[in-house]
Motif scaffolding. Structure first.
Motif, PDB file in Angstrom:
ATOM      1  N   ILE A  92      37.158  66.025  95.801  1.00  0.00           N
ATOM      2  CA  ILE A  92      36.728  65.034  94.818  1.00  0.00           C
ATOM      3  C   ILE A  92      35.214  64.886  94.887  1.00  0.00           C
ATOM      4  O   ILE A  92      34.572  65.337  95.834  1.00  0.00           O
ATOM      5  CB  ILE A  92      37.390  63.658  95.046  1.00  0.00           C
ATOM      6  N   ARG A  94      31.459  64.697  92.335  1.00  0.00           N
ATOM      7  CA  ARG A  94      30.846  65.051  91.050  1.00  0.00           C
ATOM      8  C   ARG A  94      29.918  66.231  91.261  1.00  0.00           C
ATOM      9  O   ARG A  94      29.135  66.247  92.218  1.00  0.00           O
ATOM     10  CB  ARG A  94      30.071  63.869  90.469  1.00  0.00           C
ATOM     11  N   ARG A  96      27.243  68.925  89.124  1.00  0.00           N
ATOM     12  CA  ARG A  96      26.508  69.149  87.879  1.00  0.00           C
ATOM     13  C   ARG A  96      26.185  70.636  87.759  1.00  0.00           C
ATOM     14  O   ARG A  96      25.476  71.195  88.592  1.00  0.00           O
ATOM     15  CB  ARG A  96      25.236  68.307  87.889  1.00  0.00           C
ATOM     16  N   ARG A 116      38.833  73.147  87.293  1.00  0.00           N
ATOM     17  CA  ARG A 116      39.753  72.049  86.954  1.00  0.00           C
ATOM     18  C   ARG A 116      41.154  72.319  87.487  1.00  0.00           C
ATOM     19  O   ARG A 116      41.869  71.406  87.886  1.00  0.00           O
ATOM     20  CB  ARG A 116      39.788  71.842  85.445  1.00  0.00           C
ATOM     21  N   GLU A 123      34.910  65.708  89.251  1.00  0.00           N
ATOM     22  CA  GLU A 123      34.263  65.435  87.964  1.00  0.00           C
ATOM     23  C   GLU A 123      33.159  66.462  87.745  1.00  0.00           C
ATOM     24  O   GLU A 123      32.246  66.595  88.554  1.00  0.00           O
ATOM     25  CB  GLU A 123      33.676  64.027  87.956  1.00  0.00           C
ATOM     26  N   ALA A 125      30.075  67.947  85.319  1.00  0.00           N
ATOM     27  CA  ALA A 125      29.132  67.736  84.222  1.00  0.00           C
ATOM     28  C   ALA A 125      28.480  69.082  83.939  1.00  0.00           C
ATOM     29  O   ALA A 125      27.966  69.745  84.858  1.00  0.00           O
ATOM     30  CB  ALA A 125      28.077  66.703  84.606  1.00  0.00           C
ATOM     31  N   THR A 279      31.993  69.855  98.226  1.00  0.00           N
ATOM     32  CA  THR A 279      32.440  70.130  96.860  1.00  0.00           C
ATOM     33  C   THR A 279      31.790  71.400  96.330  1.00  0.00           C
ATOM     34  O   THR A 279      32.449  72.244  95.713  1.00  0.00           O
ATOM     35  CB  THR A 279      32.097  68.939  95.940  1.00  0.00           C
TER      36      THR A 279
END
Length: 300
Positions: A92, A94, A96, A116, A123, A125, A279
């Motif tokens: 998990i 975020r 970019r 995904r 998340e 971006a 991540t």
């Protein structure tokens, strides 16, 4: 003073077992230690939580009110621990991602899809950009990971994902449009359309070396910052250009892609080597595995 999580767990265990003896066994601690902790909890709260008599151990009215609250606190603490553990595993957070404009059309869909699928809690971006802002964004922290073409600049880690043929892009009606392949010296008398030199100096230094090795300085008659713009100029008959084969997906009419003999270009993932994000590591592994099984120059 606030009760600690251990005391809350002890309280819940006694409440659920209705017995200090069974709760002590369940918690694998001495009954005396359990009793001491419950007494300490009652002192902190200023309330009696259990009634103990010959019939057993029962919650007082106050204890019955406290039980769901204690369970909620413990559940939330467990959830918080689970979140941290997932973050440590890179599941998990975020991330970019930046995609060079010439790679976004064919590379963004499979990359986002596999991330995904493997990391649904992550998340993402995404942003399409030119090479200059892409590299700057990596160094200033705007992006965590970028997909681009070499050469880059010192200070970036890179991993090659795919290699593709470099092609000469010609107008459909050009006399050389029917050739199976071309060499650069054959194009010495052609007019060229290129990106501005200021768009990315390392690329243009490589182009200069190629043209020099072929024995000529190209006549550059127009420049455009985007691949779509270059393709439009070629289709209009302004000049010719050189692009990776994957760019043929951006324009199907008015131009012809002819392989340039012996020339290839790579697509790379680049990131800051001191970025220790779990991540990022998971995404690097997922995309590397994807590249090993998929032709990323033809997907989309």
């Amino acid at each position: 003073m606030t009760p600690d999580l251990r005391q809350l767990r002890y309280f819940v265990a006694v409440a659920e077992e209705s017995s200090f003896t069974r709760a002590a066994t369940r918690l694998m601690i001495a009954q005396q230690s359990l009793s001491q902790q419950i007494n300490a909890l009652e002192r902190i709260l200023g309330a009696k939580l259990f009634d103990r008599d010959s019939r057993g151990t029962r919650l007082t009215d106050t204890g019955a009110l406290f039980l769901p609250e204690a369970r909620a606190v413990l559940d939330r603490a467990d959830e918080a621990v689970a979140v941290v553990r997932r973050a440590v595993r890179g599941e998990i957070g975020r991330l970019r991602l930046a995609f060079l404009s010439t790679t976004a059309n064919h590379l963004l869909p499979p990359v986002v899809r596999v991330v995904r699928e493997q990391l649904p809690g992550l998340e993402l971006a995404t942003e399409e950009t030119a090479i200059g802002p892409l590299v700057e964004g990596l160094f200033n922290g705007r992006y965590d990971l970028a997909f681009t073409r070499p050469p880059q600049v010192p200070g970036l880690a890179a991993r090659t994902l795919a290699t593709e043929q470099v092609c000469i892009v010609l107008p459909e009606e050009h006399p050389l449009a029917g050739r199976d392949e071309l060499t650069l010296p054959e194009l010495a008398d052609e007019r060229w359309v290129m990106t501005p030199r200021s768009s990315w100096e390392p690329w243009h230094r490589v182009f200069d070396e190629k043209f020099h090795a072929a024995g000529f300085i190209p006549e550059i008659v127009a420049r455009d910052t985007s691949v779509q713009g270059l393709l439009g100029l070629v289709a209009a008959g302004v000049g010719i250009t050189r692009l990776g084969w994957s760019a043929h997906n951006l324009r199907r009419t008015g131009v012809v892609f002819v392989p340039l003999t012996g020339e290839f270009t790579a697509t790379e993932m680049v990131w800051l080597p001191d970025n220790s994000s779990p991540t990022l590591r998971r995404v690097l592994d997922a995309v590397t595995e994807l590249a090993a099984t998929t032709d990323l120059t033809t997907t989309g």
